[in-house]
Design a protein around this motif. Structure first.
Motif, PDB file in Angstrom:
ATOM      1  N   VAL A 134       0.842  -1.199   0.000  1.00  0.00           N
ATOM      2  CA  VAL A 134       0.000   0.000   0.000  1.00  0.00           C
ATOM      3  C   VAL A 134       0.879   1.252   0.000  1.00  0.00           C
ATOM      4  O   VAL A 134       0.628   2.203  -0.749  1.00  0.00           O
ATOM      5  N   GLN A 135       1.943   1.242   0.796  1.00  0.00           N
ATOM      6  CA  GLN A 135       2.855   2.388   0.812  1.00  0.00           C
ATOM      7  C   GLN A 135       3.525   2.569  -0.547  1.00  0.00           C
ATOM      8  O   GLN A 135       3.682   3.699  -1.025  1.00  0.00           O
ATOM      9  N   CYS A 136       3.889   1.467  -1.164  1.00  0.00           N
ATOM     10  CA  CYS A 136       4.481   1.537  -2.498  1.00  0.00           C
ATOM     11  C   CYS A 136       3.497   2.156  -3.486  1.00  0.00           C
ATOM     12  O   CYS A 136       3.855   3.038  -4.270  1.00  0.00           O
ATOM     13  N   MET A 137       2.248   1.745  -3.427  1.00  0.00           N
ATOM     14  CA  MET A 137       1.230   2.293  -4.326  1.00  0.00           C
ATOM     15  C   MET A 137       0.987   3.773  -4.039  1.00  0.00           C
ATOM     16  O   MET A 137       0.764   4.553  -4.971  1.00  0.00           O
ATOM     17  N   LEU A 138       1.044   4.157  -2.781  1.00  0.00           N
ATOM     18  CA  LEU A 138       0.906   5.581  -2.447  1.00  0.00           C
ATOM     19  C   LEU A 138       2.045   6.384  -3.080  1.00  0.00           C
ATOM     20  O   LEU A 138       1.817   7.468  -3.628  1.00  0.00           O
ATOM     21  N   ARG A 139       3.254   5.857  -3.044  1.00  0.00           N
ATOM     22  CA  ARG A 139       4.382   6.551  -3.682  1.00  0.00           C
ATOM     23  C   ARG A 139       4.223   6.571  -5.197  1.00  0.00           C
ATOM     24  O   ARG A 139       4.468   7.578  -5.845  1.00  0.00           O
ATOM     25  N   PHE A 140       3.804   5.430  -5.771  1.00  0.00           N
ATOM     26  CA  PHE A 140       3.570   5.390  -7.215  1.00  0.00           C
ATOM     27  C   PHE A 140       2.477   6.377  -7.623  1.00  0.00           C
ATOM     28  O   PHE A 140       2.504   6.911  -8.729  1.00  0.00           O
ATOM     29  N   SER A 141       1.513   6.620  -6.753  1.00  0.00           N
ATOM     30  CA  SER A 141       0.415   7.530  -7.080  1.00  0.00           C
ATOM     31  C   SER A 141       0.895   8.976  -7.198  1.00  0.00           C
ATOM     32  O   SER A 141       0.152   9.831  -7.660  1.00  0.00           O
ATOM     33  N   LEU A 142       2.132   9.227  -6.805  1.00  0.00           N
ATOM     34  CA  LEU A 142       2.731  10.559  -6.924  1.00  0.00           C
ATOM     35  C   LEU A 142       3.686  10.651  -8.113  1.00  0.00           C
ATOM     36  O   LEU A 142       4.300  11.690  -8.334  1.00  0.00           O
ATOM     37  N   SER A 143       3.805   9.576  -8.857  1.00  0.00           N
ATOM     38  CA  SER A 143       4.754   9.505  -9.966  1.00  0.00           C
ATOM     39  C   SER A 143       4.407  10.492 -11.080  1.00  0.00           C
ATOM     40  O   SER A 143       3.243  10.809 -11.315  1.00  0.00           O
ATOM     41  N   GLU A 144       5.431  10.959 -11.770  1.00  0.00           N
ATOM     42  CA  GLU A 144       5.216  11.780 -12.961  1.00  0.00           C
ATOM     43  C   GLU A 144       4.771  10.919 -14.142  1.00  0.00           C
ATOM     44  O   GLU A 144       4.226  11.433 -15.109  1.00  0.00           O
ATOM     45  N   ARG A 147       0.825   6.673 -16.557  1.00  0.00           N
ATOM     46  CA  ARG A 147       0.316   5.297 -16.520  1.00  0.00           C
ATOM     47  C   ARG A 147       0.524   4.680 -15.143  1.00  0.00           C
ATOM     48  O   ARG A 147      -0.378   4.045 -14.594  1.00  0.00           O
ATOM     49  N   LEU A 148       1.700   4.865 -14.592  1.00  0.00           N
ATOM     50  CA  LEU A 148       2.015   4.321 -13.274  1.00  0.00           C
ATOM     51  C   LEU A 148       1.144   4.981 -12.202  1.00  0.00           C
ATOM     52  O   LEU A 148       0.566   4.306 -11.348  1.00  0.00           O
ATOM     53  N   ARG A 149       1.038   6.292 -12.275  1.00  0.00           N
ATOM     54  CA  ARG A 149       0.233   7.026 -11.289  1.00  0.00           C
ATOM     55  C   ARG A 149      -1.225   6.563 -11.335  1.00  0.00           C
ATOM     56  O   ARG A 149      -1.834   6.275 -10.302  1.00  0.00           O
ATOM     57  N   ASN A 150      -1.806   6.488 -12.533  1.00  0.00           N
ATOM     58  CA  ASN A 150      -3.214   6.107 -12.663  1.00  0.00           C
ATOM     59  C   ASN A 150      -3.472   4.669 -12.218  1.00  0.00           C
ATOM     60  O   ASN A 150      -4.474   4.393 -11.563  1.00  0.00           O
ATOM     61  N   LEU A 151      -2.570   3.762 -12.549  1.00  0.00           N
ATOM     62  CA  LEU A 151      -2.756   2.373 -12.150  1.00  0.00           C
ATOM     63  C   LEU A 151      -2.632   2.230 -10.629  1.00  0.00           C
ATOM     64  O   LEU A 151      -3.409   1.503 -10.001  1.00  0.00           O
ATOM     65  N   ALA A 152      -1.684   2.949 -10.031  1.00  0.00           N
ATOM     66  CA  ALA A 152      -1.532   2.919  -8.571  1.00  0.00           C
ATOM     67  C   ALA A 152      -2.781   3.488  -7.893  1.00  0.00           C
ATOM     68  O   ALA A 152      -3.256   2.935  -6.891  1.00  0.00           O
ATOM     69  N   LEU A 153      -3.304   4.574  -8.430  1.00  0.00           N
ATOM     70  CA  LEU A 153      -4.533   5.162  -7.870  1.00  0.00           C
ATOM     71  C   LEU A 153      -5.702   4.187  -7.969  1.00  0.00           C
ATOM     72  O   LEU A 153      -6.500   4.068  -7.034  1.00  0.00           O
ATOM     73  N   LEU A 154      -5.792   3.483  -9.076  1.00  0.00           N
ATOM     74  CA  LEU A 154      -6.845   2.485  -9.251  1.00  0.00           C
ATOM     75  C   LEU A 154      -6.697   1.353  -8.230  1.00  0.00           C
ATOM     76  O   LEU A 154      -7.681   0.911  -7.627  1.00  0.00           O
ATOM     77  N   PHE A 155      -5.465   0.888  -8.033  1.00  0.00           N
ATOM     78  CA  PHE A 155      -5.181  -0.144  -7.027  1.00  0.00           C
ATOM     79  C   PHE A 155      -5.656   0.331  -5.654  1.00  0.00           C
ATOM     80  O   PHE A 155      -6.373  -0.383  -4.948  1.00  0.00           O
ATOM     81  N   LEU A 156      -5.255   1.530  -5.281  1.00  0.00           N
ATOM     82  CA  LEU A 156      -5.606   2.070  -3.959  1.00  0.00           C
ATOM     83  C   LEU A 156      -7.120   2.220  -3.813  1.00  0.00           C
ATOM     84  O   LEU A 156      -7.695   1.882  -2.773  1.00  0.00           O
TER      85      LEU A 156
END
Length: 189
Positions: A134-144, A147-156
């Motif tokens: 979950v912490q990893c996905m939170l960090r990915f959700s801040l990515s520039e 695709r990575l940001r949107n997928l992490a947000l969807l996961f969360l």
């Protein structure tokens, strides 16, 4: 019926080629081909019979980043089908998939997130939404990387409870944005 037999023989030939060749380049090509065949539901039974799921899981522990990328891509394709998904879960595949989140390759990380989302069941929930993930996905959700940001947000949004999110955020406060348990890909920092 002849087409089904021919398809099985062709896939079996690919698996045999992978096992028999010493060429790393040839092995990469075979794994990439098998990953593409895993996209088509018509091949699922043959791929299970040939133990391609286990082959893909084995690729996730390799040093060769192409093996890892093609292996997780193949698993991602397989998880669209229930029996293959169950086989990955029963083989203890979740920790191997989670380990791909630390790859430096975007495609590997994206396939890993998608695979985790597809593997999410009542029995795998706690492992897939572990605090470090979950912490990893939170960090990915801040990515520039959009695709990575949107997928992490969807996961969360789809897999995590508000309590899990709050707990992970609270634990992350005061810590640097470097990886905690799971490093970020280079462009996600």
């Amino acid at each position: 019926m002849a087409g089904k037999s021919d398809r099985f023989e062709y896939l079996q030939g690919l698996v045999t080629e992978f096992q028999d060749t010493d060429s790393e380049e040839a092995k990469e090509q075979v794994i990439a081909n098998l990953a593409n065949f895993a996209y088509d539901p018509i091949n699922m039974e043959a791929l299970r019979t040939l133990q391609v799921t286990e082959l893909f899981l084995d690729m996730l522990t390799e040093d060769n980043e192409n093996f890892v990328e093609f292996g997780i891509g193949g698993l991602c394709n397989l998880t669209m089908e229930r029996e293959s998904r169950d086989q990955i879960l029963q083989s203890g595949g979740v920790p191997l998939v989670i380990s791909c989140l630390s790859s430096r390759r975007d495609e590997t990380v994206l396939s890993a997130i998608t695979t985790l989302m597809n593997l999410y069941t009542a029995s795998s929930r706690s492992e897939i939404t572990d605090r470090s993930v979950v912490q990893c996905m939170l960090r990915f959700s801040l990515s520039e990387n959009l695709r990575l940001r949107n997928l992490a947000l969807l996961f969360l949004q789809d897999l995590c409870t508000q309590e899990q999110l709050d707990g992970a955020k609270e634990e992350m406060q005061g810590q640097s944005q470097s990886a905690i348990g799971i490093p970020l890909p280079l462009d996600a920092k």
